[in-house]
Design a protein around this motif. Structure first.
Motif, PDB file in Angstrom:
ATOM      1  N   MET A 124       0.827  -1.201   0.000  1.00  0.00           N
ATOM      2  CA  MET A 124       0.000   0.000   0.000  1.00  0.00           C
ATOM      3  C   MET A 124       0.868   1.260   0.000  1.00  0.00           C
ATOM      4  O   MET A 124       0.528   2.258  -0.642  1.00  0.00           O
ATOM      5  CB  MET A 124      -0.948   0.002   1.205  1.00  0.00           C
ATOM      6  N   ALA A 125       1.993   1.230   0.695  1.00  0.00           N
ATOM      7  CA  ALA A 125       2.909   2.375   0.699  1.00  0.00           C
ATOM      8  C   ALA A 125       3.473   2.604  -0.702  1.00  0.00           C
ATOM      9  O   ALA A 125       3.585   3.759  -1.150  1.00  0.00           O
ATOM     10  CB  ALA A 125       4.039   2.150   1.704  1.00  0.00           C
ATOM     11  N   GLN A 126       3.810   1.535  -1.411  1.00  0.00           N
ATOM     12  CA  GLN A 126       4.314   1.665  -2.783  1.00  0.00           C
ATOM     13  C   GLN A 126       3.259   2.274  -3.697  1.00  0.00           C
ATOM     14  O   GLN A 126       3.551   3.160  -4.501  1.00  0.00           O
ATOM     15  CB  GLN A 126       4.764   0.306  -3.337  1.00  0.00           C
ATOM     16  N   LEU A 127       2.023   1.828  -3.575  1.00  0.00           N
ATOM     17  CA  LEU A 127       0.938   2.384  -4.373  1.00  0.00           C
ATOM     18  C   LEU A 127       0.732   3.863  -4.039  1.00  0.00           C
ATOM     19  O   LEU A 127       0.545   4.692  -4.938  1.00  0.00           O
ATOM     20  CB  LEU A 127      -0.349   1.594  -4.139  1.00  0.00           C
ATOM     21  N   THR A 128       0.784   4.201  -2.757  1.00  0.00           N
ATOM     22  CA  THR A 128       0.643   5.595  -2.342  1.00  0.00           C
ATOM     23  C   THR A 128       1.747   6.444  -2.942  1.00  0.00           C
ATOM     24  O   THR A 128       1.498   7.541  -3.460  1.00  0.00           O
ATOM     25  CB  THR A 128       0.673   5.701  -0.797  1.00  0.00           C
ATOM     26  N   TRP A 129       2.980   5.968  -2.916  1.00  0.00           N
ATOM     27  CA  TRP A 129       4.114   6.697  -3.482  1.00  0.00           C
ATOM     28  C   TRP A 129       3.929   6.884  -4.988  1.00  0.00           C
ATOM     29  O   TRP A 129       4.170   7.973  -5.515  1.00  0.00           O
ATOM     30  CB  TRP A 129       5.421   5.967  -3.188  1.00  0.00           C
ATOM     31  N   ASP A 130       3.487   5.842  -5.692  1.00  0.00           N
ATOM     32  CA  ASP A 130       3.263   5.944  -7.140  1.00  0.00           C
ATOM     33  C   ASP A 130       2.209   7.002  -7.460  1.00  0.00           C
ATOM     34  O   ASP A 130       2.380   7.811  -8.373  1.00  0.00           O
ATOM     35  CB  ASP A 130       2.826   4.595  -7.724  1.00  0.00           C
ATOM     36  N   PHE A 131       1.122   7.009  -6.687  1.00  0.00           N
ATOM     37  CA  PHE A 131       0.077   8.008  -6.913  1.00  0.00           C
ATOM     38  C   PHE A 131       0.558   9.406  -6.541  1.00  0.00           C
ATOM     39  O   PHE A 131       0.185  10.387  -7.191  1.00  0.00           O
ATOM     40  CB  PHE A 131      -1.207   7.661  -6.169  1.00  0.00           C
ATOM     41  N   TRP A 132       1.372   9.524  -5.501  1.00  0.00           N
ATOM     42  CA  TRP A 132       1.933  10.828  -5.141  1.00  0.00           C
ATOM     43  C   TRP A 132       2.787  11.366  -6.270  1.00  0.00           C
ATOM     44  O   TRP A 132       2.679  12.527  -6.642  1.00  0.00           O
ATOM     45  CB  TRP A 132       2.743  10.738  -3.843  1.00  0.00           C
ATOM     46  N   GLN A 133       3.637  10.513  -6.839  1.00  0.00           N
ATOM     47  CA  GLN A 133       4.500  10.949  -7.941  1.00  0.00           C
ATOM     48  C   GLN A 133       3.673  11.411  -9.138  1.00  0.00           C
ATOM     49  O   GLN A 133       3.962  12.431  -9.752  1.00  0.00           O
ATOM     50  CB  GLN A 133       5.454   9.820  -8.357  1.00  0.00           C
ATOM     51  N   LYS A 134       2.647  10.639  -9.480  1.00  0.00           N
ATOM     52  CA  LYS A 134       1.792  10.987 -10.613  1.00  0.00           C
ATOM     53  C   LYS A 134       1.084  12.311 -10.348  1.00  0.00           C
ATOM     54  O   LYS A 134       1.039  13.189 -11.207  1.00  0.00           O
ATOM     55  CB  LYS A 134       0.780   9.875 -10.850  1.00  0.00           C
ATOM     56  N   SER A 135       0.527  12.473  -9.149  1.00  0.00           N
ATOM     57  CA  SER A 135      -0.167  13.702  -8.786  1.00  0.00           C
ATOM     58  C   SER A 135       0.784  14.889  -8.784  1.00  0.00           C
ATOM     59  O   SER A 135       0.457  15.961  -9.296  1.00  0.00           O
ATOM     60  CB  SER A 135      -0.815  13.535  -7.412  1.00  0.00           C
ATOM     61  N   ARG A 136       1.968  14.690  -8.238  1.00  0.00           N
ATOM     62  CA  ARG A 136       2.965  15.764  -8.163  1.00  0.00           C
ATOM     63  C   ARG A 136       3.374  16.230  -9.552  1.00  0.00           C
ATOM     64  O   ARG A 136       3.494  17.425  -9.817  1.00  0.00           O
ATOM     65  CB  ARG A 136       4.186  15.270  -7.382  1.00  0.00           C
ATOM     66  N   LEU A 137       3.542  15.275 -10.469  1.00  0.00           N
ATOM     67  CA  LEU A 137       3.944  15.636 -11.827  1.00  0.00           C
ATOM     68  C   LEU A 137       2.806  16.304 -12.599  1.00  0.00           C
ATOM     69  O   LEU A 137       3.048  17.163 -13.447  1.00  0.00           O
ATOM     70  CB  LEU A 137       4.435  14.395 -12.581  1.00  0.00           C
ATOM     71  N   THR A 138       1.580  15.921 -12.305  1.00  0.00           N
ATOM     72  CA  THR A 138       0.434  16.467 -13.024  1.00  0.00           C
ATOM     73  C   THR A 138      -0.027  17.796 -12.445  1.00  0.00           C
ATOM     74  O   THR A 138      -0.244  18.757 -13.181  1.00  0.00           O
ATOM     75  CB  THR A 138      -0.748  15.467 -12.984  1.00  0.00           C
ATOM     76  N   LEU A 139      -0.196  17.856 -11.128  1.00  0.00           N
ATOM     77  CA  LEU A 139      -0.768  19.040 -10.480  1.00  0.00           C
ATOM     78  C   LEU A 139       0.263  19.937  -9.804  1.00  0.00           C
ATOM     79  O   LEU A 139      -0.049  21.061  -9.444  1.00  0.00           O
ATOM     80  CB  LEU A 139      -1.790  18.604  -9.424  1.00  0.00           C
ATOM     81  N   GLY A 140       1.452  19.408  -9.579  1.00  0.00           N
ATOM     82  CA  GLY A 140       2.452  20.134  -8.807  1.00  0.00           C
ATOM     83  C   GLY A 140       2.405  19.667  -7.364  1.00  0.00           C
ATOM     84  O   GLY A 140       1.365  19.215  -6.877  1.00  0.00           O
ATOM     85  N   TRP A 141       3.520  19.799  -6.665  1.00  0.00           N
ATOM     86  CA  TRP A 141       3.583  19.242  -5.318  1.00  0.00           C
ATOM     87  C   TRP A 141       2.722  20.009  -4.331  1.00  0.00           C
ATOM     88  O   TRP A 141       2.147  19.442  -3.414  1.00  0.00           O
ATOM     89  CB  TRP A 141       5.032  19.136  -4.828  1.00  0.00           C
ATOM     90  N   LEU A 142       2.589  21.340  -4.519  1.00  0.00           N
ATOM     91  CA  LEU A 142       1.817  22.147  -3.580  1.00  0.00           C
ATOM     92  C   LEU A 142       0.319  21.817  -3.657  1.00  0.00           C
ATOM     93  O   LEU A 142      -0.331  21.605  -2.627  1.00  0.00           O
ATOM     94  CB  LEU A 142       2.049  23.634  -3.846  1.00  0.00           C
ATOM     95  N   VAL A 143      -0.232  21.742  -4.867  1.00  0.00           N
ATOM     96  CA  VAL A 143      -1.651  21.406  -5.035  1.00  0.00           C
ATOM     97  C   VAL A 143      -1.898  19.975  -4.562  1.00  0.00           C
ATOM     98  O   VAL A 143      -2.895  19.696  -3.887  1.00  0.00           O
ATOM     99  CB  VAL A 143      -2.091  21.600  -6.507  1.00  0.00           C
ATOM    100  N   SER A 144      -0.988  19.064  -4.907  1.00  0.00           N
ATOM    101  CA  SER A 144      -1.140  17.667  -4.479  1.00  0.00           C
ATOM    102  C   SER A 144      -1.131  17.555  -2.961  1.00  0.00           C
ATOM    103  O   SER A 144      -1.960  16.843  -2.377  1.00  0.00           O
ATOM    104  CB  SER A 144      -0.014  16.800  -5.054  1.00  0.00           C
TER     105      SER A 144
END
Length: 187
Positions: A124-144
């Motif tokens: 679950m931590a790996q999945l969370t990290w993958d989604f964080w990376q995708k969100s960060r790249l798409t929306l930016g780290w601040l919005v994510s």
């Protein structure tokens, strides 16, 4: 059975066999099979399907395989994927519950269930990290970070069901007007 139906069956059978811990623990396995291994979906499509599946009632362990199977192989693919993912659970439940009820007081039997929890946690931590990376790249780290903090606060502190939050985000995205292109300006 066609080649695509066989691939669907074996992919979801593996998920059913190794998805110990229920639906949430199967999500990283589903992603590994359908995105990484077979390429039936890309990460964006997988994230969309996961979000929608979380808003619908019922177990995610059958909703996602059902939709993905339908998308890959039509109605037969839907049935193939769902049967493949639930088959091992049905067989294991009948066999193991019989054994468990007979030997439930044995110490090492009690420890088996507890030993799997850290493995599921890492998945679950790996999945969370993958989604964080995708969100960060798409929306930016601040919005994510802001969205994650708001969602976490609503879920954990106010007790709002995650489906309501996902539904609100989906409706907001659908109702949000798209920016119009200005003539002569390339976007």
């Amino acid at each position: 059975m066609s080649a695509s139906q066989r691939r669907l069956f074996w992919a979801f059978l593996r998920i059913g066999l190794f998805g110990f811990g229920g639906g949430p623990s199967m999500i990283p396995l589903i992603r590994a099979e359908v995105v990484s291994r077979h390429g039936w979906l890309d990460d964006d499509e997988f994230a969309d399907i996961l979000a929608i599946a979380n808003t619908l009632p019922g177990p995610i362990a059958t909703k996602m395989p059902g939709y993905i199977g339908y998308r890959v192989g039509g109605i037969a693919g839907c049935l193939t994927a769902v049967i493949a993912v639930i088959g091992p659970t049905i067989v294991a439940m009948i066999a193991l519950l019989g054994l468990f009820s007979r030997y439930r007081d044995v110490t090492w039997i009690q420890g088996m269930g507890q030993g799997v929890v850290p493995v599921v946690m890492v998945m679950m931590a790996q999945l969370t990290w993958d989604f964080w990376q995708k969100s960060r790249l798409t929306l930016g780290w601040l919005v994510s970070l802001a969205l994650a903090t708001c969602a976490g606060g609503l879920i954990y502190w106010l007790g709002v069901h995650p489906g309501w939050i996902i539904g609100a985000v989906l409706i907001t995205a659908l109702l949000r007007p798209t920016p119009r292109a200005v003539k002569g300006v390339a976007r």
